[in-house]
Design an enzyme around this catalytic site. Structure first.
Site, PDB file in Angstrom:
ATOM      1  CB  SER A  46      41.166  40.185  75.981  1.00 42.78           C
ATOM      2  OG  SER A  46      39.759  40.236  76.157  1.00 42.78           O
ATOM      3  CD  GLU A  47      40.442  44.000  77.347  1.00 40.48           C
ATOM      4  OE1 GLU A  47      41.290  44.668  76.728  1.00 40.48           O
ATOM      5  OE2 GLU A  47      39.789  43.069  76.836  1.00 40.48           O
ATOM      6  CB  THR A  48      39.960  41.103  84.712  1.00 36.93           C
ATOM      7  OG1 THR A  48      40.364  39.794  84.298  1.00 36.93           O
ATOM      8  CG2 THR A  48      39.150  40.974  85.996  1.00 36.93           C
TER       9      THR A  48
END
Length: 265
Positions: A46-48
């Site tokens: 979903s996020e880096t």
């Protein structure tokens, strides 16, 4: 060939496969934005989070598979976990500089990491019918709008029972949080969070939306310290505090994976 350290961390949990997973990449210097986005899409989380060490701390940025975003709680927690656990960081507080929300700090106390974020407001609004239809609800207490929609429901059971119509929710062009007072004394409030345009349509644990939920529930419940539970399938615990125009959001984190990225040019 360029080598970059890589970590995958489960944030807001003390157990593997709980909380919200984030990829974290320490960098020696900023890479082109198109490279950061390509890396994020390759990770497919979903996020880096990417960070660079500076004289005063760290610069921090967050990317989804769609592009850069202005705030991410669980990836900030994951980044702090990496710095404390793997970079031999000697202090108890990490100072992050960010592009959109200014300076942020994360402080360690035992196994808990506390995010210091700006509080976010929300205002009551008349909900569009598509919002109610996408949640499959007829009854609700109120709907508010700030960073995203907040739909306040009657009970934790109602929050847990929602089965969203994601294609319909996409027409809103907005993220949606549903919340209610918790059923047990262990927690003050519960929530779920939907990002219909993202690859992972229900976010397991969402720090950024708690910047709105904490002020709302603090006023409603008449207390500034609150325990929250995001009741997604993975689930996560957050210890929350309202401090004027700031919110403190504490959670735990655990490493799932560490390795190397090899960029060939």
């Amino acid at each position: 060939m360029q080598e970059i350290d890589f970590y995958m961390v489960d944030a807001f949990t003390d157990a593997t496969f709980g909380g919200n997973a984030a990829a974290v990449c320490p960098l020696t210097e900023w890479l082109p934005d198109e490279t950061l986005l390509a890396m994020t899409r390759q990770h497919n989380q979903s996020e880096t989070a990417f960070f660079v060490t500076t004289d005063n701390g760290f610069e921090l940025r967050w990317f989804t598979t769609q592009g850069e975003i202005n705030l991410c709680g669980h990836a900030t927690l994951a980044s702090a976990h990496v710095i404390f656990e793997y970079l031999n960081y000697p202090e108890t507080t990490i100072h992050f500089e960010t592009r959109f929300v200014g300076p942020l700090t994360v402080t360690r106390s035992g196994d808990w990491l506390t995010l210091d974020f700006p509080a976010a407001g929300s205002e009551p609004v008349e909900p569009p019918q598509a919002l109610l239809d996408s949640l499959g609800i007829g009854e609700y207490q109120e709907v508010r709008l700030g960073r995203n929609y907040i739909v306040v429901l009657d009970s934790q059971q109602q929050v847990e029972a929602v089965k969203p119509d994601i294609p319909l929710m996409l027409t809103l062009n907005q993220k949606v949080c549903i919340t209610a007072k918790a059923d047990s004394d262990e927690y003050d409030f519960v929530s779920r969070f939907f990002s219909p345009a993202a690859a992972l349509t229900e976010d397991p644990v969402t720090g950024s939306t708690h910047t709105m939920l904490i002020p709302y529930w603090a006023e409603r419940l008449g207390k500034t310290r609150l325990n929250a539970r995001q009741v997604s399938k993975r689930g996560g615990d957050l210890r929350c505090q309202l401090m004027g125009d700031r919110v403190l959001i504490a959670g735990q984190a655990t490493t799932y994976l560490s390795g190397k990225i090899f960029l060939c040019r």
